[in-house]
Each structure stands twice: as structure tokens, then as C-alpha cells.
Motif scaffolding. Structure first.
Motif, PDB file in Angstrom:
ATOM      1  N   ASP A 192       0.869  -1.159   0.000  1.00 55.65           N
ATOM      2  CA  ASP A 192       0.000   0.000   0.000  1.00 55.65           C
ATOM      3  C   ASP A 192       0.913   1.218   0.000  1.00 55.65           C
ATOM      4  O   ASP A 192       1.765   1.370   0.871  1.00 55.65           O
ATOM      5  CB  ASP A 192      -0.892   0.012   1.234  1.00 55.65           C
ATOM      6  CG  ASP A 192      -1.690   1.287   1.309  1.00 55.65           C
ATOM      7  OD1 ASP A 192      -2.469   1.556   0.381  1.00 55.65           O
ATOM      8  OD2 ASP A 192      -1.514   2.038   2.289  1.00 55.65           O
ATOM      9  N   LEU A 193       0.770   2.094  -0.990  1.00 58.08           N
ATOM     10  CA  LEU A 193       1.671   3.220  -1.172  1.00 58.08           C
ATOM     11  C   LEU A 193       1.018   4.540  -0.761  1.00 58.08           C
ATOM     12  O   LEU A 193       0.130   5.041  -1.449  1.00 58.08           O
ATOM     13  CB  LEU A 193       2.136   3.305  -2.630  1.00 58.08           C
ATOM     14  CG  LEU A 193       2.755   2.027  -3.209  1.00 58.08           C
ATOM     15  CD1 LEU A 193       3.120   2.226  -4.667  1.00 58.08           C
ATOM     16  CD2 LEU A 193       3.963   1.601  -2.390  1.00 58.08           C
ATOM     17  N   PHE A 194       1.405   5.036   0.372  1.00 61.41           N
ATOM     18  CA  PHE A 194       1.084   6.375   0.858  1.00 61.41           C
ATOM     19  C   PHE A 194      -0.384   6.638   1.149  1.00 61.41           C
ATOM     20  O   PHE A 194      -0.774   7.790   1.344  1.00 61.41           O
ATOM     21  CB  PHE A 194       1.634   7.441  -0.110  1.00 61.41           C
ATOM     22  CG  PHE A 194       3.114   7.324  -0.345  1.00 61.41           C
ATOM     23  CD1 PHE A 194       4.005   7.629   0.657  1.00 61.41           C
ATOM     24  CD2 PHE A 194       3.608   6.882  -1.566  1.00 61.41           C
ATOM     25  CE1 PHE A 194       5.374   7.521   0.454  1.00 61.41           C
ATOM     26  CE2 PHE A 194       4.973   6.763  -1.784  1.00 61.41           C
ATOM     27  CZ  PHE A 194       5.859   7.089  -0.765  1.00 61.41           C
ATOM     28  N   THR A 195      -1.225   5.620   1.202  1.00 58.26           N
ATOM     29  CA  THR A 195      -2.615   5.838   1.590  1.00 58.26           C
ATOM     30  C   THR A 195      -2.614   6.460   2.983  1.00 58.26           C
ATOM     31  O   THR A 195      -1.954   5.947   3.886  1.00 58.26           O
ATOM     32  CB  THR A 195      -3.403   4.518   1.588  1.00 58.26           C
ATOM     33  OG1 THR A 195      -3.393   3.990   0.254  1.00 58.26           O
ATOM     34  CG2 THR A 195      -4.829   4.718   2.041  1.00 58.26           C
ATOM     35  N   PRO A 196      -3.336   7.574   3.194  1.00 57.26           N
ATOM     36  CA  PRO A 196      -3.230   8.295   4.463  1.00 57.26           C
ATOM     37  C   PRO A 196      -3.880   7.620   5.670  1.00 57.26           C
ATOM     38  O   PRO A 196      -3.749   8.111   6.781  1.00 57.26           O
ATOM     39  CB  PRO A 196      -3.897   9.643   4.161  1.00 57.26           C
ATOM     40  CG  PRO A 196      -4.730   9.416   2.961  1.00 57.26           C
ATOM     41  CD  PRO A 196      -4.118   8.298   2.193  1.00 57.26           C
ATOM     42  N   LEU A 210       2.887  -4.959   2.828  1.00 58.45           N
ATOM     43  CA  LEU A 210       3.615  -3.932   3.556  1.00 58.45           C
ATOM     44  C   LEU A 210       3.023  -2.580   3.223  1.00 58.45           C
ATOM     45  O   LEU A 210       2.312  -2.419   2.231  1.00 58.45           O
ATOM     46  CB  LEU A 210       5.112  -3.983   3.245  1.00 58.45           C
ATOM     47  CG  LEU A 210       5.564  -3.744   1.817  1.00 58.45           C
ATOM     48  CD1 LEU A 210       6.069  -2.318   1.670  1.00 58.45           C
ATOM     49  CD2 LEU A 210       6.681  -4.707   1.490  1.00 58.45           C
ATOM     50  N   ALA A 211       3.304  -1.610   4.078  1.00 59.79           N
ATOM     51  CA  ALA A 211       2.810  -0.250   3.878  1.00 59.79           C
ATOM     52  C   ALA A 211       3.989   0.682   3.692  1.00 59.79           C
ATOM     53  O   ALA A 211       4.969   0.593   4.431  1.00 59.79           O
ATOM     54  CB  ALA A 211       1.971   0.193   5.070  1.00 59.79           C
ATOM     55  N   VAL A 212       3.901   1.547   2.714  1.00 58.89           N
ATOM     56  CA  VAL A 212       4.873   2.625   2.542  1.00 58.89           C
ATOM     57  C   VAL A 212       4.095   3.899   2.834  1.00 58.89           C
ATOM     58  O   VAL A 212       3.083   4.180   2.195  1.00 58.89           O
ATOM     59  CB  VAL A 212       5.465   2.662   1.125  1.00 58.89           C
ATOM     60  CG1 VAL A 212       6.426   3.825   0.982  1.00 58.89           C
ATOM     61  CG2 VAL A 212       6.159   1.346   0.801  1.00 58.89           C
ATOM     62  N   SER A 213       4.569   4.653   3.823  1.00 58.75           N
ATOM     63  CA  SER A 213       3.836   5.828   4.266  1.00 58.75           C
ATOM     64  C   SER A 213       4.787   6.984   4.529  1.00 58.75           C
ATOM     65  O   SER A 213       5.941   6.788   4.886  1.00 58.75           O
ATOM     66  CB  SER A 213       3.070   5.492   5.551  1.00 58.75           C
ATOM     67  OG  SER A 213       2.409   6.634   6.032  1.00 58.75           O
ATOM     68  N   ALA A 214       4.269   8.191   4.370  1.00 53.73           N
ATOM     69  CA  ALA A 214       5.065   9.381   4.653  1.00 53.73           C
ATOM     70  C   ALA A 214       5.056   9.709   6.141  1.00 53.73           C
ATOM     71  O   ALA A 214       5.851  10.496   6.608  1.00 53.73           O
ATOM     72  CB  ALA A 214       4.538  10.568   3.858  1.00 53.73           C
ATOM     73  N   ALA A 215       4.147   9.105   6.884  1.00 57.75           N
ATOM     74  CA  ALA A 215       4.046   9.358   8.320  1.00 57.75           C
ATOM     75  C   ALA A 215       3.594   8.087   9.013  1.00 57.75           C
ATOM     76  O   ALA A 215       3.016   7.201   8.396  1.00 57.75           O
ATOM     77  CB  ALA A 215       3.049  10.480   8.584  1.00 57.75           C
ATOM     78  N   VAL A 251      -2.092   0.124  11.533  1.00 60.99           N
ATOM     79  CA  VAL A 251      -1.412  -0.691  10.534  1.00 60.99           C
ATOM     80  C   VAL A 251      -0.751  -1.876  11.215  1.00 60.99           C
ATOM     81  O   VAL A 251       0.101  -1.711  12.078  1.00 60.99           O
ATOM     82  CB  VAL A 251      -0.366   0.144   9.753  1.00 60.99           C
ATOM     83  CG1 VAL A 251       0.387  -0.721   8.780  1.00 60.99           C
ATOM     84  CG2 VAL A 251      -1.051   1.277   9.025  1.00 60.99           C
ATOM     85  N   SER A 252      -1.167  -3.062  10.820  1.00 56.37           N
ATOM     86  CA  SER A 252      -0.661  -4.281  11.461  1.00 56.37           C
ATOM     87  C   SER A 252       0.259  -5.067  10.531  1.00 56.37           C
ATOM     88  O   SER A 252       0.350  -6.274  10.633  1.00 56.37           O
ATOM     89  CB  SER A 252      -1.847  -5.146  11.891  1.00 56.37           C
ATOM     90  OG  SER A 252      -2.657  -5.435  10.764  1.00 56.37           O
ATOM     91  N   VAL A 253       0.926  -4.368   9.613  1.00 58.17           N
ATOM     92  CA  VAL A 253       1.870  -4.993   8.696  1.00 58.17           C
ATOM     93  C   VAL A 253       3.165  -4.198   8.755  1.00 58.17           C
ATOM     94  O   VAL A 253       3.191  -3.078   9.268  1.00 58.17           O
ATOM     95  CB  VAL A 253       1.315  -5.015   7.243  1.00 58.17           C
ATOM     96  CG1 VAL A 253       0.029  -5.809   7.159  1.00 58.17           C
ATOM     97  CG2 VAL A 253       1.125  -3.615   6.707  1.00 58.17           C
ATOM     98  N   PRO A 254       4.255  -4.758   8.233  1.00 59.74           N
ATOM     99  CA  PRO A 254       5.503  -3.989   8.209  1.00 59.74           C
ATOM    100  C   PRO A 254       5.301  -2.666   7.469  1.00 59.74           C
ATOM    101  O   PRO A 254       4.643  -2.614   6.433  1.00 59.74           O
ATOM    102  CB  PRO A 254       6.470  -4.891   7.452  1.00 59.74           C
ATOM    103  CG  PRO A 254       5.904  -6.265   7.591  1.00 59.74           C
ATOM    104  CD  PRO A 254       4.419  -6.099   7.678  1.00 59.74           C
ATOM    105  N   ALA A 255       5.856  -1.596   8.033  1.00 57.35           N
ATOM    106  CA  ALA A 255       5.692  -0.273   7.435  1.00 57.35           C
ATOM    107  C   ALA A 255       7.048   0.372   7.196  1.00 57.35           C
ATOM    108  O   ALA A 255       7.967   0.225   7.988  1.00 57.35           O
ATOM    109  CB  ALA A 255       4.845   0.615   8.341  1.00 57.35           C
ATOM    110  N   ILE A 256       7.137   1.072   6.078  1.00 56.87           N
ATOM    111  CA  ILE A 256       8.331   1.829   5.710  1.00 56.87           C
ATOM    112  C   ILE A 256       7.923   3.294   5.664  1.00 56.87           C
ATOM    113  O   ILE A 256       6.983   3.649   4.959  1.00 56.87           O
ATOM    114  CB  ILE A 256       8.858   1.390   4.330  1.00 56.87           C
ATOM    115  CG1 ILE A 256       9.221  -0.094   4.337  1.00 56.87           C
ATOM    116  CG2 ILE A 256      10.044   2.253   3.916  1.00 56.87           C
ATOM    117  CD1 ILE A 256       9.470  -0.658   2.957  1.00 56.87           C
ATOM    118  N   ALA A 314       0.754  -3.194  -6.273  1.00 52.94           N
ATOM    119  CA  ALA A 314       0.848  -1.920  -5.562  1.00 52.94           C
ATOM    120  C   ALA A 314      -0.529  -1.266  -5.582  1.00 52.94           C
ATOM    121  O   ALA A 314      -1.206  -1.272  -6.612  1.00 52.94           O
ATOM    122  CB  ALA A 314       1.869  -1.004  -6.224  1.00 52.94           C
ATOM    123  N   VAL A 315      -0.956  -0.747  -4.434  1.00 58.75           N
ATOM    124  CA  VAL A 315      -2.222  -0.025  -4.350  1.00 58.75           C
ATOM    125  C   VAL A 315      -1.975   1.317  -3.676  1.00 58.75           C
ATOM    126  O   VAL A 315      -1.054   1.467  -2.875  1.00 58.75           O
ATOM    127  CB  VAL A 315      -3.310  -0.820  -3.585  1.00 58.75           C
ATOM    128  CG1 VAL A 315      -3.561  -2.166  -4.251  1.00 58.75           C
ATOM    129  CG2 VAL A 315      -2.966  -0.996  -2.129  1.00 58.75           C
TER     130      VAL A 315
END
Length: 174
Positions: free
Chosen positions: A52-56, A74-79, A85-90, A107-108
Motif C-alpha cells: 500500500d503506497l502512501f494511503t493516508p 507492507l505499507a509505505v507511508s510518509a508518516a 497498521v498491522s503490517v511492516p511499514a516503511i 501496488a495499491v
């Protein structure tokens, strides 16, 4: 040539944090998550690694989990999205995707890409991160979104100020 800076990501993060503290309304992102779930249900395939890419919010991650379509999420987030979020986050800047080439099957992104300063550059990075048969599903505001609001602001400002300033962010065309 560098992309113009239209969005101040620091201000955006502060506003999202304030909205979360006030009890953010999620009806629009919930609708985007429903659409994502419907689209995923039509895909006759399992994915190894999905991001998941940057979903707020955690909506993208939760939709991926409920779909059962991905082995690893996994989650890619700006914050920091917090406990939701219960998955690995970057944690990464909105303009940079810190993923290896060919590392993703899926990718979503829900309602996040419309506020990126260099959308073509980020789409190139997403394409690189996807495997050759990878899939990107994204929902973003675009094209003629908020046309009436733009027109109302323009007419009012011309009438009151004798000129016009952009009051609504530019959106990508389809």
C-alpha cells in the motif's frame, strides 16, 4: 528539470495529524477502499508481495488483508499511521519509493497520488518496483474533480479582487 513544488508535504502531514486528532471523517477513503476491494475481487490471481503506497489511513492495508490476494503485505507511508497498521511499514518521503526493482507483485494507493509534486517520477518508481507482470491499482482525484468549486472561486475572486489565484490544487488528467 526538477518538478515544481506545488505541495508542502510538511504542512500536509501536520494537517492530517490534526484531522486524526479531531476525529477524521473517512467516507471518501472508505469509498475508495470499497472500490479497491471490488476490483481486487475480479482479479483471478494471487500476489506474492503487495504494498500500500502512501494511503493516508490503514484502509488500503486492511482492504488488501481482507481480500486474501497477497501472501505478504507492507505499507509505505510518509508518516506513522499508528496502531491501525498491522503490517511492516516503511516511512519514506512522498516523492521517493524505497523499494528494490522488481520487488512487488501488486501496488495499491488510495487518495494519495494526487498530492505528489512529481507524479510522473513516482509512477516511474512504482513501475520499477513492480515485477514485469505486476499490477497497480490506484484511486486519485483527477481531471475535472472540483470543477464547480474552481469556477466559483475564480468568479468570486475576479469580482472581489480584480484578479485570480489558484485556490484548488491542480489534478492529473486521465
Amino acid at each position: 528539470m526538477a518538478a515544481p513544488v506545488v505541495f508542502d508535504h510538511g504542512v500536509q502531514r501536520r494537517r492530517r495529524a490534526r484531522a486524526r486528532a479531531l476525529g477524521v471523517e473517512t467516507f471518501l477513503i472508505d469509498r475508495a477502499a470499497e472500490d479497491l476491494a471490488e476490483r481486487l475481487s475480479t482479479v483471478n490471481r494471487q500476489f506474492g508481495v503487495a504494498a500500500d503506497l502512501f494511503t493516508p489511513t490503514a484502509s488500503g492495508v486492511e482492504t488488501l488483508k481482507q481480500s486474501g490476494k497477497a501472501q505478504t503485505i507492507l505499507a509505505v507511508s510518509a508518516a506513522d499511521l499508528g496502531a491501525g497498521v498491522s503490517v511492516p511499514a516503511i516511512i519514506a518521503p512522498e516523492e521517493m519509493l524505497p523499494l528494490r526493482e522488481g520487488s512487488l507483485d501488486l501496488a495499491v494507493s488510495l487518495l494519495a497520488l494526487q498530492s505528489v509534486n512529481d507524479l510522473p517520477g513516482l509512477l516511474v518508481q512504482i513501475r520499477r518496483a513492480l515485477k514485469p507482470d505486476g499490477l497497480l491499482l490506484a484511486a486519485l482525484l483527477g481531471g475535472d474533480t472540483l470543477t464547480e468549486l474552481r469556477q466559483a472561486f475564480a468568479e468570486t475572486e475576479i469580482e472581489m479582487e480584480g484578479g485570480i489565484s489558484p485556490r484548488v490544487a491542480p489534478f492529473a488528467d486521465v
